[in-house]
Scaffold this motif. Structure first.
Motif, PDB file in Angstrom:
ATOM      1  N   PRO A 164     -10.579 -15.688   8.622  1.00 46.05           N
ATOM      2  CA  PRO A 164     -10.285 -14.767   7.515  1.00 46.05           C
ATOM      3  C   PRO A 164     -11.124 -15.105   6.290  1.00 46.05           C
ATOM      4  O   PRO A 164     -11.564 -16.234   6.110  1.00 46.05           O
ATOM      5  N   ASP A 165     -11.306 -14.103   5.470  1.00 49.47           N
ATOM      6  CA  ASP A 165     -12.076 -14.274   4.235  1.00 49.47           C
ATOM      7  C   ASP A 165     -11.389 -13.479   3.121  1.00 49.47           C
ATOM      8  O   ASP A 165     -11.269 -12.262   3.231  1.00 49.47           O
ATOM      9  N   PRO A 166     -10.894 -14.147   2.065  1.00 52.66           N
ATOM     10  CA  PRO A 166     -11.002 -15.580   1.801  1.00 52.66           C
ATOM     11  C   PRO A 166     -10.063 -16.402   2.683  1.00 52.66           C
ATOM     12  O   PRO A 166      -9.106 -15.869   3.251  1.00 52.66           O
ATOM     13  N   TYR A 189     -17.706 -15.644  12.027  1.00 47.73           N
ATOM     14  CA  TYR A 189     -17.668 -14.248  11.617  1.00 47.73           C
ATOM     15  C   TYR A 189     -16.496 -14.093  10.662  1.00 47.73           C
ATOM     16  O   TYR A 189     -15.349 -14.403  11.026  1.00 47.73           O
ATOM     17  N   TYR A 190     -16.777 -13.634   9.445  1.00 42.99           N
ATOM     18  CA  TYR A 190     -15.742 -13.511   8.426  1.00 42.99           C
ATOM     19  C   TYR A 190     -15.014 -12.176   8.551  1.00 42.99           C
ATOM     20  O   TYR A 190     -15.639 -11.112   8.548  1.00 42.99           O
ATOM     21  N   MET A 191     -13.706 -12.249   8.655  1.00 46.69           N
ATOM     22  CA  MET A 191     -12.856 -11.054   8.703  1.00 46.69           C
ATOM     23  C   MET A 191     -12.300 -10.818   7.302  1.00 46.69           C
ATOM     24  O   MET A 191     -11.444 -11.575   6.830  1.00 46.69           O
ATOM     25  N   PRO A 192     -12.757  -9.791   6.593  1.00 48.50           N
ATOM     26  CA  PRO A 192     -12.317  -9.588   5.212  1.00 48.50           C
ATOM     27  C   PRO A 192     -10.808  -9.340   5.107  1.00 48.50           C
ATOM     28  O   PRO A 192     -10.224  -8.606   5.913  1.00 48.50           O
ATOM     29  N   GLY A 204      -3.648  -4.907   1.511  1.00 49.21           N
ATOM     30  CA  GLY A 204      -2.620  -5.921   1.291  1.00 49.21           C
ATOM     31  C   GLY A 204      -3.061  -7.322   1.654  1.00 49.21           C
ATOM     32  O   GLY A 204      -2.239  -8.199   1.921  1.00 49.21           O
ATOM     33  N   TYR A 205      -4.374  -7.561   1.652  1.00 49.39           N
ATOM     34  CA  TYR A 205      -4.962  -8.844   2.035  1.00 49.39           C
ATOM     35  C   TYR A 205      -4.629  -9.228   3.477  1.00 49.39           C
ATOM     36  O   TYR A 205      -4.552 -10.420   3.814  1.00 49.39           O
ATOM     37  N   ILE A 206      -4.425  -8.238   4.334  1.00 50.93           N
ATOM     38  CA  ILE A 206      -4.197  -8.474   5.754  1.00 50.93           C
ATOM     39  C   ILE A 206      -5.477  -8.101   6.508  1.00 50.93           C
ATOM     40  O   ILE A 206      -6.093  -7.067   6.236  1.00 50.93           O
ATOM     41  N   VAL A 207      -5.880  -8.935   7.456  1.00 52.85           N
ATOM     42  CA  VAL A 207      -7.053  -8.635   8.269  1.00 52.85           C
ATOM     43  C   VAL A 207      -6.837  -7.311   9.007  1.00 52.85           C
ATOM     44  O   VAL A 207      -5.793  -7.090   9.626  1.00 52.85           O
ATOM     45  N   LYS A 251      -9.096  -3.555  13.426  1.00 50.70           N
ATOM     46  CA  LYS A 251      -9.907  -2.410  13.851  1.00 50.70           C
ATOM     47  C   LYS A 251     -11.304  -2.442  13.243  1.00 50.70           C
ATOM     48  O   LYS A 251     -12.223  -1.773  13.744  1.00 50.70           O
ATOM     49  N   ASP A 252     -11.480  -3.205  12.161  1.00 49.06           N
ATOM     50  CA  ASP A 252     -12.790  -3.294  11.521  1.00 49.06           C
ATOM     51  C   ASP A 252     -13.727  -4.274  12.215  1.00 49.06           C
ATOM     52  O   ASP A 252     -14.917  -4.339  11.878  1.00 49.06           O
ATOM     53  N   ILE A 253     -13.215  -5.054  13.152  1.00 48.04           N
ATOM     54  CA  ILE A 253     -14.059  -6.034  13.843  1.00 48.04           C
ATOM     55  C   ILE A 253     -14.885  -5.305  14.901  1.00 48.04           C
ATOM     56  O   ILE A 253     -14.329  -4.675  15.806  1.00 48.04           O
ATOM     57  N   PRO A 254     -16.207  -5.350  14.817  1.00 48.41           N
ATOM     58  CA  PRO A 254     -17.041  -4.655  15.808  1.00 48.41           C
ATOM     59  C   PRO A 254     -16.758  -5.145  17.225  1.00 48.41           C
ATOM     60  O   PRO A 254     -16.482  -6.332  17.445  1.00 48.41           O
ATOM     61  N   GLU A 255     -16.846  -4.233  18.179  1.00 49.59           N
ATOM     62  CA  GLU A 255     -16.503  -4.589  19.562  1.00 49.59           C
ATOM     63  C   GLU A 255     -17.424  -5.673  20.108  1.00 49.59           C
ATOM     64  O   GLU A 255     -16.967  -6.565  20.838  1.00 49.59           O
ATOM     65  N   ASP A 256     -18.700  -5.637  19.767  1.00 45.25           N
ATOM     66  CA  ASP A 256     -19.603  -6.667  20.280  1.00 45.25           C
ATOM     67  C   ASP A 256     -19.256  -8.043  19.724  1.00 45.25           C
ATOM     68  O   ASP A 256     -19.397  -9.055  20.429  1.00 45.25           O
ATOM     69  N   ILE A 257     -18.755  -8.084  18.490  1.00 41.75           N
ATOM     70  CA  ILE A 257     -18.300  -9.350  17.907  1.00 41.75           C
ATOM     71  C   ILE A 257     -17.038  -9.822  18.612  1.00 41.75           C
ATOM     72  O   ILE A 257     -16.900 -11.006  18.960  1.00 41.75           O
TER      73      ILE A 257
END
Length: 388
Positions: A121-123, A140-143, A149-152, A155-161
């Motif tokens: 997670p980031d931060p 890989y940083y997950m914003p 609400g500062y929750i990862v 769905k934003d994580i690319p499938e290849d990642i």
């Protein structure tokens, strides 16, 4: 002399740097109110201290522990059942840690090889990133975005990642953002981990520091969680024994067994008196936990209300022993604001940039001082003119 490339990836910890500055100011006779490091100033309950002292006075307890005492493993199993409704096999699903901090590099070494990808997670608390780095992982940083609400957002994580990832680290209630994740997040997390064959590490250090009559829980209480991962839990904040370094890795037996194997080659077990103190903490009178939570909630209210009243606007956290506060608009960098706070007001806070790329624009304030010192800090900031 030649050194490893691994150590070149690390920097001196922000807290060590802040401590050095603090000592210099104190040596000059200046006042410093330290709201930076999350080191509890609430003493352990008497029954915990008595157990530690009695065990430390027994000369038989100075041999190598080698491994966790069976009575400690049984105590953790009962604690998780009573506190979280989670069943744990004492023999295969529990491993002690000398504080959660050591667990991050160790579990990374058991899971990832050089060049493997870890989602963090980031931060995040610095060791979340540094632990995998020590094992040679790529990150890989997950914003964790304010608008979510500062929750990862998985769905934003690319499938290849996602297909490359081997380990994912998450933590709620969260340090530093103080966010608490809803049930839906954990259901999505478990499904995501199963789909992409990712091991999950959930850090659960603050589940007993949830405010406003709400109650924290455990990742492992959700169906399927033990199939995909483990949870770290710590007695540092809840029971006020941070310096004794007591934590646990619990959950998936394959992960736990490999962690135990690694630790058996690195150390000779936790000092037996500390194991005895841990048993006393989690099996004894739990009213100390409520008192600790209430103390932090009172401090939260006084600090946030006080700073809001002088023009530094911040939201009261739902949980943890921290406040995640935006820096004043006239500042671009959190380190500049933090240094002005220290030099002009004598108040130490941690710059958000220390917690990863998305931490910039905030500072973390630790609720680790008594009420009177918190009031002094508010007044010192007001007098300094730093908010003008």
């Amino acid at each position: 002399m030649k050194f490893s490339k691994r150590i070149d990836q690390l920097n001196e910890g922000i807290f060590a740097k802040l401590l050095e500055i603090k000592r210099e100011k104190l040596a000059r006779g200046e006042q410093v109110i330290d709201l930076s490091v999350g080191s509890p100033n609430i003493a352990p309950a008497r029954h915990i201290l008595d157990a530690l002292c009695a065990a430390a006075a027994d000369e038989r307890n100075y041999t190598y522990a080698i491994s966790d005492l069976p009575e400690l493993l049984e105590a953790v199993s009962k604690w998780y059942k009573n506190r979280y409704g989670v069943d744990l096999d004492p023999k295969t699903e529990i491993c002690s840690l000398m504080g959660s901090q050591e667990g991050f590099p160790l579990i990374s070494m058991t899971v990832v090889d050089e060049g493997d990808l870890v989602l963090i997670p980031d931060p995040c608390y610095p060791i979340f990133a540094d632990g995998p780095r020590m094992a040679g992982a790529k990150l890989y940083y997950m914003p964790q975005k304010r608008e979510n609400g500062y929750i990862v957002n998985l769905k934003d994580i690319p499938e290849d990642i996602a297909r490359l990832a081997k380990l994912m680290i998450v933590s709620y209630p969260n340090n530093p953002t103080t966010a608490v994740a809803p049930d839906e997040f954990y259901h999505e997390l478990i499904a995501f981990a199963k789909e992409y064959d990712i091991i999950v590490l959930h850090d659960n250090a603050y589940s007993d520091l949830v405010f406003d009559n709400k109650r924290g829980g455990s990742f492992l209480a959700y169906p399927g969680a033990k199939d995909v991962g483990v949870e770290f839990n710590s007695l540092s904040k809840t029971y006020g024994i941070a310096g004794a370094r007591i934590g646990f890795c619990v959950g998936n037996k394959e992960v736990v067994s490999r962690l135990k194997m690694l630790k058996s080659n690195l150390d000779y077990g936790m000092f037996i008196p500390i194991q005895k103190a841990a048993i006393a903490a989690i099996t004894g009178d739990q009213s100390c936990v409520s008192r600790t939570r209430e103390a932090y909630e009172i401090r939260r209210n006084i600090l946030c209300d006080g700073f809001n009243s002088i023009g530094w606007h911040m939201k009261k956290p739902e949980a943890t022993m921290f406040v995640w506060a935006p820096i004043p608009p006239k500042y671009e960098k959190s380190i500049d604001f933090a240094m002005d706070m220290l030099n002009r007001a004598g108040v130490m806070v941690t710059p958000g940039s220390a917690f990863g790329p998305s931490g910039e624009g905030h500072v973390r304030i630790a609720l680790v001082q008594d009420i009177e010192d918190i009031k002094k800090a508010i007044e010192a900031v007001k007098r300094s003119g730093i908010l003008d």
